[in-house]
Design an enzyme around this catalytic site. Sequence first.
Site: not given
Length: 166
Positions: A65-66, A95, A97
């Site tokens: 996705s990034f 986390t 993230h």
Amino acid sequence: MASKLKNLSEYDPDTVPSAADMKFGILVSEWNHNITGALLEGALSTLRKHGAKDENIIVRYVPGSFELVAGSRIMAEHAEVDAVICFGSVIRGDTPHFDYVCQGTTQGISYLNANYKIPFIFGLLTTDNLQQALDRCGGAVGNKGIECAVTAIKMIALQNEFEKKR
């Protein structure tokens, strides 16, 4: 509006312009492909339903996705598309993230919308668990891909309307 209150697949087809002369770019994250693939299928069927031709739909994949932001920029700069639809799915983990990916991707797509002359459609699912994602890619609350396709058509039509007035 929260998707629990609205089915993502429901819309009035009479309010959607013809997509016959529109060209679409679609970027799909390979991460959580069972989710993003279903979003893609919802979008493709909706674009075709409203007259989009297969030769006017470009589908490409990015790892996660990034990477939707960079992939969308590349597509906008190198393909002659009227809009880019971005599909990703980020599911909360243990986390931070999740927060970084969601925030970075959201800000990046917002930046593209503010700085390019075509619309970038936000089809990023940001869910707490797998079931929520499944509910939004064709499950209990519909398919976000359908909503994104309708949004792309309407945004292209809006832009075309104002460009014709010049």
